[in-house]
Design a protein around this motif. Sequence first.
Motif, PDB file in Angstrom:
ATOM      1  N   LYS A 241       0.831  -1.206   0.000  1.00  0.00           N
ATOM      2  CA  LYS A 241       0.000   0.000   0.000  1.00  0.00           C
ATOM      3  C   LYS A 241       0.867   1.258   0.000  1.00  0.00           C
ATOM      4  O   LYS A 241       0.627   2.189  -0.767  1.00  0.00           O
ATOM      5  CB  LYS A 241      -0.928  -0.008   1.207  1.00  0.00           C
ATOM      6  N   GLU A 242       1.907   1.279   0.846  1.00  0.00           N
ATOM      7  CA  GLU A 242       2.786   2.446   0.939  1.00  0.00           C
ATOM      8  C   GLU A 242       3.561   2.680  -0.358  1.00  0.00           C
ATOM      9  O   GLU A 242       3.824   3.823  -0.725  1.00  0.00           O
ATOM     10  CB  GLU A 242       3.751   2.286   2.110  1.00  0.00           C
ATOM     11  N   LEU A 243       3.934   1.595  -1.029  1.00  0.00           N
ATOM     12  CA  LEU A 243       4.664   1.713  -2.294  1.00  0.00           C
ATOM     13  C   LEU A 243       3.735   2.023  -3.471  1.00  0.00           C
ATOM     14  O   LEU A 243       4.199   2.367  -4.549  1.00  0.00           O
ATOM     15  CB  LEU A 243       5.444   0.420  -2.585  1.00  0.00           C
ATOM     16  N   GLY A 244       2.444   1.848  -3.265  1.00  0.00           N
ATOM     17  CA  GLY A 244       1.476   2.101  -4.324  1.00  0.00           C
ATOM     18  C   GLY A 244       1.553   1.095  -5.456  1.00  0.00           C
ATOM     19  O   GLY A 244       1.296   1.422  -6.611  1.00  0.00           O
ATOM     20  N   LEU A 245       1.894  -0.142  -5.111  1.00  0.00           N
ATOM     21  CA  LEU A 245       2.024  -1.185  -6.134  1.00  0.00           C
ATOM     22  C   LEU A 245       0.655  -1.651  -6.602  1.00  0.00           C
ATOM     23  O   LEU A 245      -0.269  -1.828  -5.802  1.00  0.00           O
ATOM     24  CB  LEU A 245       2.804  -2.376  -5.582  1.00  0.00           C
ATOM     25  N   GLU A 246       0.528  -1.841  -7.884  1.00  0.00           N
ATOM     26  CA  GLU A 246      -0.703  -2.347  -8.478  1.00  0.00           C
ATOM     27  C   GLU A 246      -0.534  -3.837  -8.774  1.00  0.00           C
ATOM     28  O   GLU A 246       0.541  -4.271  -9.196  1.00  0.00           O
ATOM     29  CB  GLU A 246      -1.016  -1.604  -9.782  1.00  0.00           C
ATOM     30  N   PRO A 247      -1.580  -4.623  -8.572  1.00  0.00           N
ATOM     31  CA  PRO A 247      -1.475  -6.051  -8.874  1.00  0.00           C
ATOM     32  C   PRO A 247      -1.307  -6.293 -10.369  1.00  0.00           C
ATOM     33  O   PRO A 247      -1.862  -5.570 -11.195  1.00  0.00           O
ATOM     34  CB  PRO A 247      -2.792  -6.633  -8.370  1.00  0.00           C
ATOM     35  N   ALA A 248      -0.520  -7.311 -10.687  1.00  0.00           N
ATOM     36  CA  ALA A 248      -0.321  -7.707 -12.079  1.00  0.00           C
ATOM     37  C   ALA A 248      -1.572  -8.415 -12.592  1.00  0.00           C
ATOM     38  O   ALA A 248      -1.870  -8.381 -13.786  1.00  0.00           O
ATOM     39  CB  ALA A 248       0.894  -8.624 -12.198  1.00  0.00           C
ATOM     40  N   ALA A 249      -2.304  -9.051 -11.663  1.00  0.00           N
ATOM     41  CA  ALA A 249      -3.531  -9.766 -12.032  1.00  0.00           C
ATOM     42  C   ALA A 249      -4.435  -9.841 -10.805  1.00  0.00           C
ATOM     43  O   ALA A 249      -3.966  -9.747  -9.675  1.00  0.00           O
ATOM     44  CB  ALA A 249      -3.196 -11.166 -12.517  1.00  0.00           C
ATOM     45  N   LYS A 250      -5.711 -10.001 -11.064  1.00  0.00           N
ATOM     46  CA  LYS A 250      -6.692 -10.201  -9.996  1.00  0.00           C
ATOM     47  C   LYS A 250      -7.571 -11.371 -10.379  1.00  0.00           C
ATOM     48  O   LYS A 250      -7.950 -11.521 -11.527  1.00  0.00           O
ATOM     49  CB  LYS A 250      -7.557  -8.954  -9.810  1.00  0.00           C
ATOM     50  N   LYS A 251      -7.870 -12.176  -9.387  1.00  0.00           N
ATOM     51  CA  LYS A 251      -8.792 -13.282  -9.588  1.00  0.00           C
ATOM     52  C   LYS A 251      -9.721 -13.264  -8.386  1.00  0.00           C
ATOM     53  O   LYS A 251      -9.310 -13.608  -7.285  1.00  0.00           O
ATOM     54  CB  LYS A 251      -8.035 -14.600  -9.693  1.00  0.00           C
ATOM     55  N   GLY A 252     -10.929 -12.791  -8.597  1.00  0.00           N
ATOM     56  CA  GLY A 252     -11.854 -12.600  -7.486  1.00  0.00           C
ATOM     57  C   GLY A 252     -11.330 -11.493  -6.596  1.00  0.00           C
ATOM     58  O   GLY A 252     -11.016 -10.417  -7.064  1.00  0.00           O
ATOM     59  N   VAL A 253     -11.182 -11.782  -5.310  1.00  0.00           N
ATOM     60  CA  VAL A 253     -10.652 -10.789  -4.382  1.00  0.00           C
ATOM     61  C   VAL A 253      -9.141 -10.894  -4.204  1.00  0.00           C
ATOM     62  O   VAL A 253      -8.540 -10.074  -3.522  1.00  0.00           O
ATOM     63  CB  VAL A 253     -11.338 -10.894  -3.000  1.00  0.00           C
ATOM     64  N   CYS A 254      -8.523 -11.912  -4.811  1.00  0.00           N
ATOM     65  CA  CYS A 254      -7.076 -12.118  -4.683  1.00  0.00           C
ATOM     66  C   CYS A 254      -6.309 -11.245  -5.666  1.00  0.00           C
ATOM     67  O   CYS A 254      -6.637 -11.190  -6.846  1.00  0.00           O
ATOM     68  CB  CYS A 254      -6.708 -13.575  -4.942  1.00  0.00           C
ATOM     69  N   CYS A 255      -5.289 -10.593  -5.149  1.00  0.00           N
ATOM     70  CA  CYS A 255      -4.398  -9.785  -5.980  1.00  0.00           C
ATOM     71  C   CYS A 255      -3.084 -10.529  -6.131  1.00  0.00           C
ATOM     72  O   CYS A 255      -2.528 -11.028  -5.150  1.00  0.00           O
ATOM     73  CB  CYS A 255      -4.146  -8.428  -5.340  1.00  0.00           C
ATOM     74  N   TYR A 256      -2.593 -10.601  -7.355  1.00  0.00           N
ATOM     75  CA  TYR A 256      -1.336 -11.262  -7.650  1.00  0.00           C
ATOM     76  C   TYR A 256      -0.340 -10.217  -8.113  1.00  0.00           C
ATOM     77  O   TYR A 256      -0.634  -9.426  -9.006  1.00  0.00           O
ATOM     78  CB  TYR A 256      -1.542 -12.308  -8.748  1.00  0.00           C
ATOM     79  N   TYR A 257       0.828 -10.217  -7.468  1.00  0.00           N
ATOM     80  CA  TYR A 257       1.859  -9.226  -7.766  1.00  0.00           C
ATOM     81  C   TYR A 257       2.993  -9.872  -8.544  1.00  0.00           C
ATOM     82  O   TYR A 257       3.340 -11.034  -8.317  1.00  0.00           O
ATOM     83  CB  TYR A 257       2.380  -8.605  -6.466  1.00  0.00           C
ATOM     84  N   ALA A 258       3.570  -9.104  -9.474  1.00  0.00           N
ATOM     85  CA  ALA A 258       4.671  -9.591 -10.297  1.00  0.00           C
ATOM     86  C   ALA A 258       5.882  -9.890  -9.421  1.00  0.00           C
ATOM     87  O   ALA A 258       6.131  -9.214  -8.414  1.00  0.00           O
ATOM     88  CB  ALA A 258       5.027  -8.551 -11.360  1.00  0.00           C
ATOM     89  N   ARG A 259       6.633 -10.899  -9.800  1.00  0.00           N
ATOM     90  CA  ARG A 259       7.822 -11.300  -9.049  1.00  0.00           C
ATOM     91  C   ARG A 259       8.830 -10.154  -8.940  1.00  0.00           C
ATOM     92  O   ARG A 259       9.553 -10.052  -7.962  1.00  0.00           O
ATOM     93  CB  ARG A 259       8.489 -12.508  -9.701  1.00  0.00           C
ATOM     94  N   GLU A 260       8.847  -9.268  -9.932  1.00  0.00           N
ATOM     95  CA  GLU A 260       9.784  -8.145  -9.923  1.00  0.00           C
ATOM     96  C   GLU A 260       9.505  -7.185  -8.767  1.00  0.00           C
ATOM     97  O   GLU A 260      10.393  -6.463  -8.327  1.00  0.00           O
ATOM     98  CB  GLU A 260       9.723  -7.373 -11.244  1.00  0.00           C
ATOM     99  N   GLU A 261       8.270  -7.167  -8.278  1.00  0.00           N
ATOM    100  CA  GLU A 261       7.885  -6.258  -7.204  1.00  0.00           C
ATOM    101  C   GLU A 261       8.408  -6.717  -5.845  1.00  0.00           C
ATOM    102  O   GLU A 261       8.498  -5.921  -4.910  1.00  0.00           O
ATOM    103  CB  GLU A 261       6.360  -6.114  -7.131  1.00  0.00           C
ATOM    104  N   ILE A 262       8.769  -7.982  -5.721  1.00  0.00           N
ATOM    105  CA  ILE A 262       9.211  -8.515  -4.440  1.00  0.00           C
ATOM    106  C   ILE A 262      10.465  -7.800  -3.951  1.00  0.00           C
ATOM    107  O   ILE A 262      10.613  -7.534  -2.765  1.00  0.00           O
ATOM    108  CB  ILE A 262       9.410 -10.038  -4.505  1.00  0.00           C
ATOM    109  N   GLY A 263      11.357  -7.432  -4.852  1.00  0.00           N
ATOM    110  CA  GLY A 263      12.567  -6.700  -4.475  1.00  0.00           C
ATOM    111  C   GLY A 263      12.233  -5.374  -3.825  1.00  0.00           C
ATOM    112  O   GLY A 263      12.845  -4.974  -2.822  1.00  0.00           O
ATOM    113  N   LYS A 264      11.240  -4.668  -4.367  1.00  0.00           N
ATOM    114  CA  LYS A 264      10.806  -3.396  -3.807  1.00  0.00           C
ATOM    115  C   LYS A 264      10.220  -3.594  -2.408  1.00  0.00           C
ATOM    116  O   LYS A 264      10.485  -2.825  -1.483  1.00  0.00           O
ATOM    117  CB  LYS A 264       9.768  -2.726  -4.704  1.00  0.00           C
TER     118      LYS A 264
END
Length: 61
Positions: free
Chosen positions: A31-54
């Motif tokens: 939330k603080e980084l303002g990251l957007e999910p790469a995909a959503k399935k229902g209520v689940c948000c999936y984040y790109a692996r590249e975002e994990i470093g951030k």
Amino acid sequence: MSDIQENPVSTATNIAKELGVSDARVKKAIKELGLEPAAKKGVCCYYAREEIGKIKEKLGV
């Protein structure tokens, strides 16, 4: 093949398990980084692996 290559996206909970921190800390960092999910399935948000470093840098782990 590594887990990173097999799973190009991951949920906040799985990222938390991978980093060894609580999912609440990961969700707060997202939330603080303002990251957007790469995909959503229902209520689940999936984040790109590249975002994990951030996220990791933000949490200092």
